[in-house]
Design a protein around this motif. Sequence first.
Motif, PDB file in Angstrom:
ATOM      1  N   UNK A 282       0.871  -1.190  -0.151  1.00  0.00           N
ATOM      2  CA  UNK A 282       0.009  -0.086  -0.106  1.00  0.00           C
ATOM      3  C   UNK A 282       0.875   1.237   0.004  1.00  0.00           C
ATOM      4  N   UNK A 283       2.014   1.109   0.677  1.00  0.00           N
ATOM      5  CA  UNK A 283       2.952   2.532   0.669  1.00  0.00           C
ATOM      6  C   UNK A 283       3.413   2.487  -0.361  1.00  0.00           C
ATOM      7  N   UNK A 284       3.602   1.623  -1.331  1.00  0.00           N
ATOM      8  CA  UNK A 284       4.335   1.800  -2.447  1.00  0.00           C
ATOM      9  C   UNK A 284       3.563   2.086  -3.630  1.00  0.00           C
ATOM     10  N   UNK A 285       2.333   1.712  -3.294  1.00  0.00           N
ATOM     11  CA  UNK A 285       1.233   2.008  -4.177  1.00  0.00           C
ATOM     12  C   UNK A 285       0.891   3.697  -4.259  1.00  0.00           C
ATOM     13  N   UNK A 286       0.931   4.084  -3.043  1.00  0.00           N
ATOM     14  CA  UNK A 286       0.879   5.573  -2.568  1.00  0.00           C
ATOM     15  C   UNK A 286       1.711   6.325  -3.363  1.00  0.00           C
ATOM     16  N   UNK A 287       3.052   5.727  -3.450  1.00  0.00           N
ATOM     17  CA  UNK A 287       4.075   6.628  -4.213  1.00  0.00           C
ATOM     18  C   UNK A 287       3.797   6.500  -5.696  1.00  0.00           C
ATOM     19  N   UNK A 288       3.484   5.122  -6.174  1.00  0.00           N
ATOM     20  CA  UNK A 288       3.365   5.111  -7.462  1.00  0.00           C
ATOM     21  C   UNK A 288       2.288   5.889  -8.089  1.00  0.00           C
ATOM     22  N   UNK A 289       1.131   5.954  -7.416  1.00  0.00           N
ATOM     23  CA  UNK A 289      -0.100   6.692  -7.972  1.00  0.00           C
ATOM     24  C   UNK A 289       0.096   8.053  -8.119  1.00  0.00           C
ATOM     25  N   UNK A 290       0.939   8.522  -6.925  1.00  0.00           N
ATOM     26  CA  UNK A 290       1.046   9.898  -6.809  1.00  0.00           C
ATOM     27  C   UNK A 290       1.855  10.451  -7.936  1.00  0.00           C
ATOM     28  N   UNK A 291       3.030   9.717  -8.396  1.00  0.00           N
ATOM     29  CA  UNK A 291       3.888   9.954  -9.351  1.00  0.00           C
ATOM     30  C   UNK A 291       3.131   9.725 -10.876  1.00  0.00           C
ATOM     31  N   UNK A 292       2.213   8.809 -11.077  1.00  0.00           N
ATOM     32  CA  UNK A 292       1.618   8.610 -12.028  1.00  0.00           C
ATOM     33  C   UNK A 292       0.800  10.051 -12.298  1.00  0.00           C
ATOM     34  N   UNK A 293       0.025  10.405 -11.089  1.00  0.00           N
ATOM     35  CA  UNK A 293      -0.754  11.533 -11.579  1.00  0.00           C
ATOM     36  C   UNK A 293       0.108  12.715 -11.823  1.00  0.00           C
ATOM     37  N   UNK A 294       1.402  12.950 -11.435  1.00  0.00           N
ATOM     38  CA  UNK A 294       2.418  14.100 -11.789  1.00  0.00           C
ATOM     39  C   UNK A 294       3.192  13.672 -13.195  1.00  0.00           C
TER      40      UNK A 294
END
Length: 329
Positions: free
Chosen positions: A83-95
């Motif tokens: 879940x922590x990694x997904x939080x990073x990856x989602x934020x990066x995908x958005x940006x």
Amino acid sequence: MVTIKEIAAAVGVSSATVSRVLNYDSTLSISTRKRQAIIETAEALSYATPRARNRANQQGLTKLALVHFLAPERELIDPYYVALRLGIERRCAMLKIETVKVYHTDARPDATLLQDASGVIVIGRHDEEETEWLRRHARQIVFADHVPPDDRIDSVAADLPAAMEKLLVALAQRGYRRIAYIGWGDRRAQAFVQWMTAAGWFDDRLFRSGDNTEEGGYRLTREILAERRPLEAIVTFNDSMAIGTYRALDEAGLAIPQDIAVASFNDISVAQFLNPPLTTVHLPAEEIGETAVELLLERVGGRELAKRITLASQIVWRSSTRLQAGKNP
């Protein structure tokens, strides 16, 4: 609340397969890729979409290296880190930030992977020597879920001692006094010992440290039960260990929470599907990941003073503990 049926539909497997994966059924024959898809989907469906933010801060951060203290197969054992990694990856995908994952091995990662990235986010605990090596090879660096002693480095993590104290106070209000602990000897374990000692309730025979996996929870719970000490509740390091505790208590013919209550940390997707559903402290894994990206954006944007951000936790009460003193659900 996400359901097993929804997870099964998203991955394309049966509900029974999802249930067995989420409950760490070691007899299930399934590929690592499919197991990972189930766990990641379970976490993703429970994820609250982050609010839109100003993209202007993105300038200068085009590629991010994600350094994990766990190997891929170990990450799947504790979906909190998924879940922590997904939080990073989602934020990066958005940006629209490219991410490169670097998992733990016996050797240090290729330094060029860090040097080629605009910034590095490090997940989990690394010793001082590793931390210094990472800092030396990264243009900018942020730690997620660990606060290194080097005060030049940004970090974001949950306040584990405060979370443990909050849980113990709440359990005491529900009438629990003879409480055991199993898990790693980290800050939450230290807080457990300090709080229980101050209350006059600490019993070192009800305190065990060891591997923070389902099997570790099973083994350590059996050790505590073998002490034959009066016992009302068990607090585990994480939800994965709690699953092992459930199994050990069931084998001993003990009912949860009527005979012994169980409470834990992380609030991974599995917790709501256990029987009974698990009381656990929700640690904000996704938010830790998102905040780490924001800190890195600030660093790339020119901020020089280091920041250490602490995020709050919340107890999610379920029926593995009684609702109030003297009354089981």
